[in-house]
Design a protein around this motif. Structure first.
Motif, PDB file in Angstrom:
ATOM      1  N   TYR A 254      76.172 -17.950  10.492  1.00 58.72           N
ATOM      2  CA  TYR A 254      76.686 -19.290   9.744  1.00 58.72           C
ATOM      3  C   TYR A 254      78.168 -19.295  10.175  1.00 58.72           C
ATOM      4  N   PRO A 256      81.457 -20.414  11.697  1.00 54.08           N
ATOM      5  CA  PRO A 256      81.645 -21.609  12.379  1.00 54.08           C
ATOM      6  C   PRO A 256      82.424 -21.432  13.828  1.00 54.08           C
ATOM      7  N   THR A 257      82.896 -19.990  13.983  1.00 50.74           N
ATOM      8  CA  THR A 257      83.409 -19.640  15.373  1.00 50.74           C
ATOM      9  C   THR A 257      82.472 -19.015  16.265  1.00 50.74           C
ATOM     10  N   THR A 259      78.973 -19.112  18.354  1.00 53.57           N
ATOM     11  CA  THR A 259      78.161 -19.912  19.273  1.00 53.57           C
ATOM     12  C   THR A 259      76.944 -19.255  19.222  1.00 53.57           C
ATOM     13  N   ARG A 263      73.643 -23.559  17.749  1.00 55.88           N
ATOM     14  CA  ARG A 263      74.618 -24.155  17.273  1.00 55.88           C
ATOM     15  C   ARG A 263      75.831 -23.824  18.079  1.00 55.88           C
ATOM     16  N   LYS A 264      76.756 -24.709  18.407  1.00 55.49           N
ATOM     17  CA  LYS A 264      77.769 -24.526  19.201  1.00 55.49           C
ATOM     18  C   LYS A 264      79.070 -24.138  18.267  1.00 55.49           C
ATOM     19  N   ALA A 265      79.848 -23.073  18.657  1.00 57.34           N
ATOM     20  CA  ALA A 265      81.126 -23.188  17.972  1.00 57.34           C
ATOM     21  C   ALA A 265      81.843 -24.103  17.384  1.00 57.34           C
ATOM     22  N   SER A 266      82.250 -24.583  16.422  1.00 57.54           N
ATOM     23  CA  SER A 266      83.293 -25.811  16.054  1.00 57.54           C
ATOM     24  C   SER A 266      84.530 -25.678  15.824  1.00 57.54           C
ATOM     25  N   ALA A 267      84.942 -24.392  15.679  1.00 56.90           N
ATOM     26  CA  ALA A 267      86.320 -23.705  15.230  1.00 56.90           C
ATOM     27  C   ALA A 267      86.930 -22.774  16.299  1.00 56.90           C
TER      28      ALA A 267
END
Ligand code: SAH
Length: 267
Positions: A254, A256-257, A259, A263-267
Motif C-alpha cells: 500500500y 504510494p511509492t 508500483t 497500481r502505479k506509484a503516485s509519489a
C-alpha cells in the motif's frame, strides 16, 4: 432409481473443517454439505453445534469422541454405502493435527471417494481475536505452526528451540499443559524474557473466548490466574503488540511509492 442401484452407488465422504468454534466461521461450502448430509461424524464436543445447527431432519449424527480410528473409518464407509453425502466434521482445518490421511487411506482402499473442505484454523482465529498480524514487514515474514512433544514424538530437527531460532511467528497447538517446555525452548533459542506472548482460549467461541497477553517471563502465571488449562493456542511472535509501537515499517503493498501489477506509484 431402484433400491438395488442405490446400494451399488457409493456416496462421497467430505472431511469438512468446522472452523474454530463460532458456527459463523464455517465455510459456505461446509455448511451446504452439512445441510445435505445423510450422515455426520463430528469430532468431540468442539464442533457439535455446527453439526446440530445445520444437519437436515433424519440425518444420522454421531460423536466420534469414544471411537477408535478403525471404528470411525468403518462407520464412514458404512454410511457412504447408504448416503450420497457423508461429512466428517473436524475442528479448525482438517489438515492440521486431524488424522486426515489415516482416515482417508482406508476409504481409498475401499473405493470410496473423499474430499476435503478447508476450515479456519484456530491459529488464524486466535490472531484475529487478538487483533494481531502473523507477519509484519521487516519483522517476520514467516509463520510456523507447531506443537511441543507430548505423547506424539517430534521428528528430528523440529524441536521448538530449533524452530524458535528463526525468530518468526510461532503458533503452538496442543501444548497448553506443556508451557514449561515452551518457555525452556524459547529461552534456549535466546528469546528475551520480555518477548511478548499470547494465549487464546476457545478462540471465537461466543461468550467463552479468553485472550491472555504476557511475556515469556509471566505468561504461564497469567494463564494459571485466568484458569486456562485446555483448548488454547499459544503464540510467540515478534509481531505481537505492534499496534502500539512508535515506529512501524510500512507494507510495500500500500506504499504510494511502490508500483505493482494493480497500481502505479503516485509519489
Ligand atoms: N485442526 C485444528 C487443530 C486441532 S488440534 C485447527 O486447525 O485449529 C487441537 C488444538 O487446536 C488444541 O489443543 C488447541 O491448541 C487448538 N485449538 C482448537 N480450537 C481452538 C480454539 N477455538 N481456540 C484456541 N485453540 C484452539
Amino acid at each position: 432409481m431402484t433400491s438395488a442401484t442405490r446400494a451399488d452407488t457409493l456416496g462421497k465422504v467430505w472431511f469438512v473443517g468446522a472452523g474454530p468454534g463460532d458456527p459463523e466461521l464455517l465455510t459456505v461450502k461446509g455448511r451446504r454439505l452439512l445441510e445435505q448430509a445423510g450422515a455426520i461424524l463430528f469430532a468431540g464436543s468442539l464442533v457439535d453445534q455446527a453439526a446440530t445447527l445445520y444437519a437436515p431432519p433424519g440425518c444420522v449424527i454421531r460423536d466420534s469422541k469414544d471411537m477408535t480410528l478403525e471404528e470411525m473409518t468403518a462407520w464412514l464407509a458404512e454410511q457412504a454405502r447408504a448416503h450420497a453425502t457423508v461429512v466428517r466434521l473436524q475442528t479448525g482445518d482438517p489438515g492440521l493435527y486431524g488424522a486426515l490421511i489415516e482416515m482417508a487411506r482406508p476409504l481409498t482402499a475401499a473405493g470410496i471417494e473423499w474430499a476435503v473442505v478447508p476450515g479456519v484454523s484456530s491459529a488464524m482465529a486466535s490472531m484475529a481475536a487478538a487483533g494481531e498480524s502473523m507477519t509484519l514487514p521487516e519483522v517476520t515474514q514467516t509463520v510456523i505452526l507447531t506443537r511441543v512433544e507430548g505423547r506424539t514424538p517430534m521428528p528430528d530437527g523440529e524441536d521448538l528451540a530449533s524452530l524458535a531460532a528463526h525468530r518468526s511467528t510461532l503458533c503452538i497447538f496442543l501444548s497448553i499443559t506443556l508451557m514449561y517446555k515452551i518457555e525452556a525452548a524459547l529461552r534456549a533459542a535466546g528469546w528475551p524474557e520480555d518477548s511478548p506472548m499470547l494465549v487464546v482460549h476457545k478462540a471465537s467461541w461466543p461468550g467463552e473466548e479468553k485472550i491472555i497477553r504476557g511475556t515469556l517471563a509471566d505468561i504461564k502465571a497469567r494463564c494459571r490466574e485466568a484458569g486456562v488449562a485446555s483448548q488454547a493456542m499459544i503464540v510467540a511472535s515478534p509481531t505481537l503488540g505492534a499496534l502500539h509501537w512508535d515506529t512501524l515499517v510500512r507494507s510495500k503493498l500500500y506504499d504510494p511509492t511502490f508500483t505493482h501489477r494493480f497500481r502505479k506509484a503516485s509519489a
